[in-house]
Design an enzyme around this catalytic site. Structure first.
Site, mmCIF file in Angstrom:
data_model
loop_
_atom_site.group_PDB
_atom_site.id
_atom_site.type_symbol
_atom_site.label_atom_id
_atom_site.label_comp_id
_atom_site.label_asym_id
_atom_site.label_seq_id
_atom_site.Cartn_x
_atom_site.Cartn_y
_atom_site.Cartn_z
ATOM 1 N N HIS A 155 100.342 -47.988 5.607
ATOM 2 C CA HIS A 155 99.326 -47.477 6.195
ATOM 3 C C HIS A 155 98.014 -47.331 5.441
ATOM 4 O O HIS A 155 98.312 -47.878 4.753
ATOM 5 C CB HIS A 155 100.089 -46.319 6.313
ATOM 6 N N LYS A 159 97.008 -43.002 2.232
ATOM 7 C CA LYS A 159 97.709 -42.070 2.782
ATOM 8 C C LYS A 159 98.356 -42.282 1.269
ATOM 9 O O LYS A 159 99.004 -43.515 0.836
ATOM 10 C CB LYS A 159 98.817 -42.806 3.230
#
Length: 265
Positions: A155, A159
């Site tokens: 990600h 994140k």
């Protein structure tokens, strides 16, 4: 017309939801959006609408339309307080924030007889995949015992937590017989690795979700590979709006639902 109050602005996911809401004929954006102290007092434009950013504690009663549905994409540190704030004001809520105590969030909603969709993943294709994995686990417990599993997820660098989607699949994998723990998930957040090794396009380094599951069985003579990749945030925003419409259709009822409930509904 359902009004959507977006919490977590100017965060990327909250902004994606607000942008999509501004393009709908059956939804409208609230004139205010919830934010942290750092961004309070600012404004953002979505289409032809300007949204004023305020802290929840400074939001006046007149700022809340009676038909509003709240959507929260804030931070793990703020999410529980936001859930409590929505519940105390009888606001139906869609909680897409991940990495916080969702069990406590559900308890807060229940204690206030509130109405909520709380889900770690709002993307409809991924929700269907998770449902399929859970079905296999329920119907064939232990069927793949003795196999080896590896999971890698990537990600955007911002994140903070491990992918909730990967964690959910680990639960199904354990029921199928794999000796695997969520702590073994490999989380990639380095843009150089994402660009060079995983092939993430530059324009999506700031927003993507790549998942690879590799299972080895029968002493390594059988390999099962599952991969699901999302570039950008639009699919999550689309699912979020489905959840908001689901809550709006339930009137004055109460309960805590997930995205599978939304799709069934």
């Amino acid at each position: 017309m359902t009004t959507v109050l977006v919490s977590g602005l100017p965060g990327a996911m909250a902004a994606e939801v607000a942008t999509l809401v501004s393009q709908q004929s059956d939804l409208s954006l609230a004139g205010v959006g919830l934010t942290s102290e750092k961004h309070a007092g600012g404004t953002l434009s979505f289409g032809e609408q300007t949204v004023r950013l305020v802290e929840p504690a400074r939001l006046g009663a007149d700022d809340l339309p009676p038909d509003a549905v709240a959507v929260d994409y804030s931070t793990p540190d703020a999410a529980l307080d936001n859930v409590r704030w929505f519940a105390e004001r009888s606001l139906p809520m869609v909680i897409g924030t991940t990495g916080f105590g969702t069990d406590e969030a559900k308890s807060i909603v229940d204690r206030h007889n509130g109405l909520a969709v709380i889900a770690p993943n709002m993307a409809v294709p991924i929700v269907l995949l998770q449902a399929a994995a859970r079905f296999l686990a329920e119907q064939f417990p232990g069927a793949l015992a003795g196999g080896e599993l590896s999971i890698r997820e990537s990600h955007q660098a911002g994140k903070r937590d491990t992918s909730g989607t990967a964690k959910a699949l680990v639960v199904a994998a354990q029921a199928l017989g794999f000796d695997y723990d969520v702590g073994q998930i490999e989380s990639v957040r380095d843009p150089q690795t994402q660009r060079g090794e995983l092939g993430v396009p530059d324009e999506h380094l700031a927003g993507h979700a790549l998942h690879q599951y590799d299972a080895r069985l029968a002493d390594g003579t059988v390999q099962l590979v599952l991969e699901h990749n999302v570039l950008g945030r639009r699919v999550y925003a689309e699912g979020t709006l489905k959840a908001a419409r689901f809550l709006a259709s339930r009137g004055g009822s109460s309960g805590v639902f997930d995205m599978e409930d939304v799709l069934r509904g």
